[in-house]
Motif scaffolding. Structure first.
Motif, short mmCIF file in Angstrom:
data_model
loop_
_atom_site.label_atom_id
_atom_site.label_comp_id
_atom_site.label_asym_id
_atom_site.label_seq_id
_atom_site.Cartn_x
_atom_site.Cartn_y
_atom_site.Cartn_z
N ALA A 181 0.86 -1.10 0.10
CA ALA A 181 0.02 -0.11 0.11
C ALA A 181 0.80 1.27 0.06
O ALA A 181 1.91 1.19 0.33
CB ALA A 181 -0.99 -0.01 0.93
N LYS A 192 3.70 2.31 2.82
CA LYS A 192 4.03 1.04 3.81
C LYS A 192 4.92 -0.16 2.97
O LYS A 192 5.08 0.27 1.66
CB LYS A 192 2.42 0.48 3.89
CG LYS A 192 1.57 1.10 4.73
CD LYS A 192 0.27 0.35 5.07
CE LYS A 192 -0.72 1.16 5.91
NZ LYS A 192 -1.77 0.55 6.46
N SER A 206 -4.99 -10.49 8.46
CA SER A 206 -5.84 -9.74 8.16
C SER A 206 -6.69 -10.20 6.90
O SER A 206 -7.75 -9.39 6.68
CB SER A 206 -5.17 -8.31 7.66
OG SER A 206 -4.10 -8.52 6.58
N LYS A 242 -12.20 -4.76 1.63
CA LYS A 242 -12.25 -3.30 2.50
C LYS A 242 -11.30 -2.51 2.01
O LYS A 242 -10.33 -2.75 1.18
CB LYS A 242 -11.70 -3.82 3.90
CG LYS A 242 -12.39 -5.04 4.70
CD LYS A 242 -11.77 -5.38 5.88
CE LYS A 242 -12.62 -6.32 6.56
NZ LYS A 242 -11.93 -6.75 7.98
N GLU A 250 -9.00 -0.88 3.20
CA GLU A 250 -7.62 -1.12 3.61
C GLU A 250 -6.86 -2.40 2.91
O GLU A 250 -5.56 -2.48 2.99
CB GLU A 250 -7.46 -1.67 5.03
CG GLU A 250 -8.40 -2.73 5.77
CD GLU A 250 -9.61 -1.87 6.10
OE1 GLU A 250 -10.33 -0.95 5.36
OE2 GLU A 250 -10.05 -2.40 7.41
N ASP A 251 -7.72 -3.02 1.85
CA ASP A 251 -7.14 -3.96 0.96
C ASP A 251 -6.42 -3.19 -0.22
O ASP A 251 -5.74 -3.93 -0.98
CB ASP A 251 -7.96 -5.21 0.43
CG ASP A 251 -8.47 -5.91 1.76
OD1 ASP A 251 -9.79 -6.15 1.81
OD2 ASP A 251 -7.41 -6.28 2.61
N THR A 252 -6.73 -1.90 -0.30
CA THR A 252 -6.14 -1.24 -1.31
C THR A 252 -4.61 -1.37 -1.35
O THR A 252 -4.05 -0.88 -0.60
CB THR A 252 -6.45 0.06 -1.49
OG1 THR A 252 -8.03 0.10 -1.57
CG2 THR A 252 -6.07 0.95 -2.55
N SER A 255 -14.84 3.15 -0.63
CA SER A 255 -15.62 2.93 0.66
C SER A 255 -17.01 3.26 0.44
O SER A 255 -17.22 3.95 -0.83
CB SER A 255 -15.29 3.78 1.85
OG SER A 255 -14.93 5.34 1.15
#
Length: 116
Positions: free
Chosen positions: A40, A43, A62, A86, A88-90, A116
């Protein structure tokens, strides 16, 4: 040498599904493990799921219960079925292969965006 080509990324709404594919070519006889990593923005690259000849499958905490890794040896392809996505999986998802000589091979990545 092993060449890996990913496909299947794209834009999906939260709660949706995508299936990534990774086609391997070259010295595929030397592959002992294959997996998916993701990175990501801002990250570090992290392991998402892996499948090996000896140890079976492994998932990051996760994604357990949402993602499934599978391998079709006849097609020299590994898949990542991603459900209940989700935001956050991007990430950019990378296919990885490890040879019996502990050589690492990487695909160029495919972008998954979860809105989202």
């Amino acid at each position: 040498q092993v060449q890996l080509v990913e496909s299947g990324g794209g834009l999906v709404q939260a709660g949706g599904s995508l299936r990534l594919s990774c086609a391997a070519s070259g010295s595929i006889f030397s592959i002992s493990a294959m997996g998916w990593y993701r990175q990501a923005p801002g990250k570090q690259r992290e392991l998402v799921a892996a499948t090996t000849d000896v140890r079976g499958t492994h998932y990051a905490d996760s994604v357990k219960g949402r993602f499934t890794i599978s391998r079709d040896n006849a097609k020299n392809t590994v898949y990542l079925q991603m459900n209940s996505l989700k935001p956050e999986d991007t990430a950019v998802y990378y296919c990885n292969a490890v040879s019996t000589f502990n050589e690492d091979y990487w695909g160029k990545g495919t972008l998954v965006t979860v809105s989202s």
